[in-house]
Design a protein around this motif. Structure first.
Motif: not given
Length: 829
Positions: A734-741, A744-748
């Motif tokens: 869950a933590s890694s998915n949150l970082f990924f999202d 992706s949204q704010y630091d592509p």
């Protein structure tokens, strides 16, 4: 036993006397290595397994010390010399055996040296003692070396280090652990610019790149390649099933061969039985015990998830001869072997000629001895792989280890390590990092990004103090917070697996570790095989799975991730050549001749493709329309190709596909017939737009998320937690998915995101091999066959597809019926 020492004896004579005491005589390549070391050179000793590589490197520092200290009356074992040699081993399971091998000449020559190990298995008290004063020679791992670099007191001692030796360099090359080692070596050279660096390696296909990675792009001293015995007498034999089925499927033979394996073990004194996965070792150990109950206590189990005390017991049993056979994985694949072992048994294809050669070399572990390996196929077609591997070995076509370039997760971890170990200046550390092969092209932008990432978490995590790991004072980067220092030390390393739990008896010893995803699915009372025992789960508490002994049959066997070996490109090429030879009736060797009836049916109903042909089979079954394609490139490549082909066909023909792959081919099943000729005309096999089509054909975002999970842990974004406070797999996911999202949204433009996509293409999909495969297919004659029945080559693919939909019990019955029907049809011919 050593002969009495003459009153006047040169260092070289002392070493010759030691070799004579163990019945050996130094080889020319060993003396070459000793001379090179004495002249201040670094070097790579490349020689076959069991030909004396260890002594070729180890005696160099010993000879130099004896020459510098000729007065033996001043040798005082109570006052050993300060640290001189660091010996890096790729596996902590090897450290004990390596230490024993290095200790023998120390004791034989009466040196006052102190030799110790420092790995994850070492006691805290030993590490605390070493933090005050390092031994003369230390056996360690890449992870423990990184940990040492965080202790400033140790850095002062390491400045006096004379040599660092990297054992089994071919196993680290091309991995993140290898790059972690490169960075560690660069730091040691910074501490002592005159440091000698020596590597020990066998079975390598890209020696030039291996040397550059080991010594860096601008080595401080001269570099020598010492070639020893690159070829060794080798005897390979196959255990061929008495009844060779013409329609084989993966894993079907397997344990049916236990009686033959047991008979072979009974004929020799000591055996290593290699399996490709830890789960396989557990299963084979139990089956061998059922076959020969009288061997209880004489056969043992060895893999990396077992507790260190269990592994040591097994290793000692091999040394003293009390253990007849060990069922093992790569935990006994490397390093110094046990002289008692006179046979190696390989269960299933090792998927590479170099690995087969390496494992064979575990037996006959002397330069003039013959190495013996017996091969046990788990699938009849694996016999072609063995024949192909023998040809590759004979031609010297051993696998190259492709290099990794600039993984920023490893660099970020190293930067924090150096910041803890005394701190650094940005320009100074950049120059040091660029001396490594992996980071020689690191750009100023990438370097500044890494610094920004460890100092303030990058542009998207600046508001969160937990990610401000490194402080900057007057241009110097340091870590001040004690909790962050402890957390970093607890999570150093690049080996990423699912979160694991200890497995421990309710009252008694620890057996080892199993991955959380497996244990979390068990209910109290469920029985499973572990550490060679049948145990039942009692409860899980504080990240420990408590078990008791059980009886009866197991409900399951632990499945550890990462056990599947990819078929190498070199072996794939030799495999296609063997099939071409079979197409002309040229069957050379027992393995190929044993498959004669299988080849005859394949040729009669369809085709055995030549090297310049690409075979496609179209068959309609009860399940639908089957399209079998045979690139013979290995499972990983085929997984990507299957998705790619399905995607490209569905763009012009509306249908749905179910897919399956093995090392030999691909099956695409659809409810509608596919016009394959039209698909070929529409450039089904074109290499144009490959990357774009791959990303569209697969759930590339989900694959990138899985890869990012590993990158995030190496880079320090997420951590396993402190002892007794381990985080669950679901929490880490869950933590890694949150970082990924968030990225992706704010630091592509986050460089770790870019790295995850790149690693998906190279690691998970082997896109470079996919490109080569498509180029080869485009140049080939495409042959589309419509056989009357499922052919021997396509049968195992059909079985793999059925596995996804049918329970194992029903599957076995279904396959037996299919086999029986096909055998009857074959006999009609």
């Amino acid at each position: 036993m050593l002969q009495p020492r003459p009153q006047t004896e040169t260092p070289s004579q002392a070493v010759d006397r030691y070799f004579a005491s163990i019945g050996w005589k130094p080889f020319r390549f060993q003396r070459s290595a000793w001379r090179a070391y004495a002249n201040g050179a670094s070097g790579l000793v490349h020689s076959a397994t069991g030909t004396g590589k260890t002594l070729a490197v180890w005696m160099g520092p010993i000879l130099k010390w004896i020459k510098e200290n000729p007065d033996r009356t001043k040798w005082n074992p109570k006052r050993p010399p300060p640290v001189r040699v660091l010996w890096i081993t790729p596996l902590r399971a090897l450290a004990g055996d390596t230490e024993a091998s290095l200790r023998a000449p120390i004791e034989g020559l009466g040196l006052p040296w102190l030799l110790e190990s420092r790995t994850g298995d070492s006691k805290a008290s030993a590490k605390a003692r070493q933090n005050k004063r390092l031994p003369t020679a230390l056996v360690t791992t890449p992870e423990s070396l990184s940990l040492m670099l965080t202790h400033q007191r140790l850095l002062e001692q390491l400045q006096g280090l004379e040599a660092v030796v990297v054992d089994e360099w071919h196993e680290l090359l091309g991995t993140k652990r290898g790059i972690q080692t490169e960075l560690g070596l660069a730091r040691l050279r910074k501490l002592n610019p005159q440091l000698r660096t020596w590597g020990v390696s066998a079975t390598l296909g890209n020696l030039d790149e291996a040397q550059e990675s080991l010594f860096g792009v601008d080595p401080p001293n001269q570099v020598r390649l010492i070639q020893g015995y690159t070829k060794k007498r080798l005897k390979l034999e196959s255990l061929i099933p008495a009844n060779m089925e013409r329609f084989p499927w993966t894993g079907h033979i397997g344990t049916k061969m236990v009686p033959q394996v047991a008979e072979l073990i009974a004929k020799v004194k000591s055996v290593l039985v290699f399996a490709n996965t830890r789960s396989q070792t557990e299963i084979w150990y139990q089956h061998l015990l059922k076959q020969r109950p009288d061997w209880a206590g004489e056969i043992a189990l060895h893999h990396g998830s077992l507790d260190a005390s269990v592994r040591r017991w097994v290793e000692n049993g091999l040394r003293d001869g009390s253990v007849r056979a060990v069922v093992c994985t790569s935990s006994l694949d490397l390093g110094v072997d046990f002289t008692a072992v006179d046979l190696v048994i390989q269960i299933g294809s090792p998927k590479g000629a170099a690995r087969l050669l390496q494992r064979a070399g575990r037996s006959g572990h002397q330069p003039d001895a013959e190495s013996r390996l017996a091969f046990v196929p788990t699938n009849a077609i694996e016999l072609i792989e063995l024949a192909a591997a023998q040809d590759a070995i004979g031609k010297g076509h051993l696998e190259a280890r492709p290099l990794l370039r600039k993984p920023l997760d490893v660099l970020a971890q190293h930067v924090v390590t150096i910041a803890i170990g005394g701190g650094f200046g940005a320009d100074e550390l950049l120059r040091e990092v660029r001396t490594t092969c992996a980071y020689q092209t690191l750009s100023d932008h990438e370097w500044q990004w890494v610094l920004d990432f460890v100092v303030r978490g990058g542009s998207s995590l600046e508001a969160y103090p937990d990610f401000h790991r490194v402080n900057v004072h007057a241009g110097r980067y340091i870590v001040e917070d004690r909790r962050r220092i402890t957390a970093h030390r607890m999570n150093i390393g690049t080996i990423v697996s699912d979160a694991s739990m200890k497995v421990k008896f309710m009252k008694g010893k620890t057996l080892g570790t199993a991955e959380e995803h497996f244990l979390s699915k068990l209910n109290p009372g469920d029985r499973f095989l572990f550490a060679g025992r049948l145990v039942a789960l009692v409860r899980v508490r504080d990240n420990v799975a408590y078990v008791r002994r059980a009886s009866g049959e197991p409900d399951s066997v632990p499945r550890w991730m990462g056990g599947r070996l990819p078929l190498s490109s070199e072996l794939s090429a030799e495999l296609r050549l063997k099939i071409q030879q079979a197409s002309t009736g040229n069957l050379v060797g027992r393995e190929m001749k044993a498959l004669r009836r299988l080849f005859e049916i394949q040729q009669r109903w369809s085709l055995l493709p030549r090297g310049d042909q690409f075979l496609i089979e179209r068959i309609e079954t009860r399940g639908g329309h089957q399209l079998f394609l045979f690139p013979f490139e290995g499972r990983l490549v085929h997984e990507g190709l299957a998705a790619l082909f399905a995607y490209r066909i569905s763009r012009f023909q509306k249908t749905t596909f179910t897919m399956a792959c093995n090392d030999y081919g691909i099956v695409l099943q659809s409810p509608h017939a596919v016009d394959i000729h039209d698909a070929i005309e529409r450039k089904l096999f074109s290499s144009d737009s490959l990357v774009n089509d791959i990303m569209n054909s697969m759930n590339s975002t989900e694959m990138a998320k899985r890869q990012f999970r590993q990158i995030a842990r190496v880079a320090g974004l997420i951590q396993q937690g402190f002892p007794g406070q381990g985080k669950s797999t679901s929490h880490i996911q869950a933590s890694s998915n949150l970082f990924f999202d968030v990225f992706s949204q704010y630091d592509p433009d986050n460089l770790l995101l870019e790295q995850s996509r790149r690693e998906v293409l190279e690691f998970q999909l082997e896109s470079s091999r996919m490109l080569d495969a498509l180029d080869r297919i485009e140049r080939s004659e495409i042959v589309v066959m419509e056989p009357p029945k499922v052919t021997p080559l396509s049968f195992s693919l059909l079985v793999d597809k059925l596995r996804d939909r049918i329970s194992s019990e029903t599957l076995a019955d279904r396959i037996r019926r299919l086999q029986s029907q096909l055998e009857k049809e074959a006999d009609k011919g």
